[in-house]
Design an enzyme around this catalytic site. Structure first.
Site, short mmCIF file in Angstrom:
data_model
loop_
_atom_site.label_atom_id
_atom_site.label_comp_id
_atom_site.label_asym_id
_atom_site.label_seq_id
_atom_site.Cartn_x
_atom_site.Cartn_y
_atom_site.Cartn_z
N HIS A 89 65.40 -49.45 46.69
CA HIS A 89 66.15 -49.56 45.71
C HIS A 89 67.03 -48.67 45.84
CE1 HIS A 89 62.60 -51.81 43.79
NE2 HIS A 89 63.12 -53.02 43.46
N GLN B 99 59.30 -66.62 38.29
CA GLN B 99 60.12 -66.34 39.46
C GLN B 99 58.92 -66.55 40.09
OE1 GLN B 99 62.79 -62.97 40.03
NE2 GLN B 99 61.40 -62.52 41.82
P1 AMP Z 1 62.87 -56.59 43.75
O1 AMP Z 1 63.17 -55.89 42.51
O2 AMP Z 1 61.78 -55.94 44.43
O3 AMP Z 1 63.26 -58.02 43.30
O4 AMP Z 1 64.22 -56.19 44.46
C1 AMP Z 1 65.24 -55.89 43.54
C2 AMP Z 1 66.14 -56.22 44.74
O5 AMP Z 1 66.24 -54.88 45.84
C3 AMP Z 1 66.86 -57.22 46.11
O6 AMP Z 1 67.88 -57.45 46.45
C4 AMP Z 1 65.95 -56.68 47.11
O7 AMP Z 1 66.13 -57.71 48.02
C5 AMP Z 1 65.83 -55.18 46.90
N1 AMP Z 1 65.19 -54.69 48.29
C6 AMP Z 1 64.07 -54.82 47.34
N2 AMP Z 1 63.01 -54.11 48.96
C7 AMP Z 1 63.86 -53.53 49.66
C8 AMP Z 1 64.27 -53.14 51.08
N3 AMP Z 1 63.29 -52.06 51.51
N4 AMP Z 1 65.79 -52.72 51.30
C9 AMP Z 1 66.64 -52.98 51.33
N5 AMP Z 1 66.68 -53.29 50.08
C10 AMP Z 1 65.39 -53.85 49.18
#
Ligand code: AMP
Length: 284
Positions: A37, A61
């Site tokens: 993040h 979702q």
């Molecule tokens: P989430 O909170 O899991 O919904 O993720 C929020 C954003 O962070 C989304 O665009 C995810 O693809 C991105 N994200 C989650 N994990 C990673 C990671 N390990 N590396 C890069 N971006 C990430």
């Protein structure tokens, strides 16, 4: 950093920024931050005048048997983690702000939501597309930052942005990984010590497959078989899918001709992990 919970206050600040022609970068998240993040936020700070991060655990979702209730949440921890990142606005809407009782509208991106994770998580991408469309209308950013970790989400949201003419650029940031290669995820906290020890096999298997492709392997069947073998031989992981697809339209590739996205989902105990690599090869 401003912490804002309602749309009116958000618009007040962002309308002023827009009048001053400030470039707005937006990072939508479900919170429980990790370095992945933070890398999105850093990229947004680099390219924009104002960085807006949202935290919203979007109930639409999650499937009925998924982990909505126990999804990790800790606003205090998140705020302290991003204090140093120069995030300008943290937008934390509640359920009644995002989905008032009268809510009826959904966004259904067809076809590319039916493959990979979509096969096993019906309705998931409808929930994702709907909430991101709403957040885009609330924030109205110039650039939205997404992680490559969620490759299908990237494809679906790019399609939605194009189809519905959202005036936003989508920027994709590489997957942030732990030292042993495990893709960072808020869900990694669910892993037991043993599962955590075994989980890096996913990225190892993907890397090995990428190497085989670079060495000339062109059969998706062979690539999928080698990944499946590595995972089942080296861990207790239960494979949901391993697939070689076109990174743009997510169509399965029998023969690897151009750039390929190798994506997988594997259960370690009750925890579902996803990972992927994109292997660029020159067309022959
Ligand atoms: P989430 O909170 O899991 O919904 O993720 C929020 C954003 O962070 C989304 O665009 C995810 O693809 C991105 N994200 C989650 N994990 C990673 C990671 N390990 N590396 C890069 N971006 C990430």
């Amino acid at each position: 950093m401003l912490i804002i919970k309602d749309i009116k206050s958000l618009r007040k600040v962002l309308d002023k920024a827009s009048r001053q022609e400030q470039k707005i970068g937006f990072v939508p998240t479900m919170g429980y931050f990790h370095e992945g993040h933070l890398s999105l936020m850093r990229q947004a700070k680099k390219e924009c005048d104002l960085c807006v991060v949202s935290i919203y655990v979007n109930p639409k979702q999650f499937g009925p048997r998924e982990d909505l209730k126990k999804y990790p949440r800790n606003l205090k921890r998140d705020v302290s983690m991003i204090d140093k990142e120069n995030v300008d606005i943290l937008f934390v809407p509640s359920d009644n702000v995002v989905y008032p009782k009268s809510y009826l509208t959904y966004i259904d991106v067809e076809k590319i939501t039916a493959t990979l994770c979509g096969r096993f998580r019906p309705g998931h991408f409808k929930g994702v597309a709907t909430v991101v469309a709403k957040l885009l209308n609330m924030v109205r950013p110039d650039i939205m930052y997404l992680g490559q970790k969620d490759a299908q989400q990237v494809a679906v949201l790019k399609q939605m942005v194009t189809d519905l003419n959202f005036p936003v650029t989508v920027r994709v940031v590489p997957t942030a990984r732990e030292k042993d290669g495990l893709a960072m995820s808020s869900r990694n906290v669910y892993l037991t010590a043993q599962e955590r020890l075994e989980a890096p096999v996913l990225y190892q298997a993907l890397q090995m497959a990428a190497k085989r492709i670079k060495q000339g392997e062109r059969s998706s069947f062979q690539i999928v078989r080698s990944i499946t073998n590595s995972i089942t031989q080296q861990s207790q992981g239960k494979i949901q899918y391993v697939e070689c697809v076109d990174p743009n339209n997510l169509e399965p590739l029998k023969t690897i001709k151009g750039t390929v996205l190798i994506a997988l989902a594997v259960f370690f105990g009750k925890t579902r992990l996803i990972d992927n690599v994109i292997v660029p090869i020159k067309k022959t």
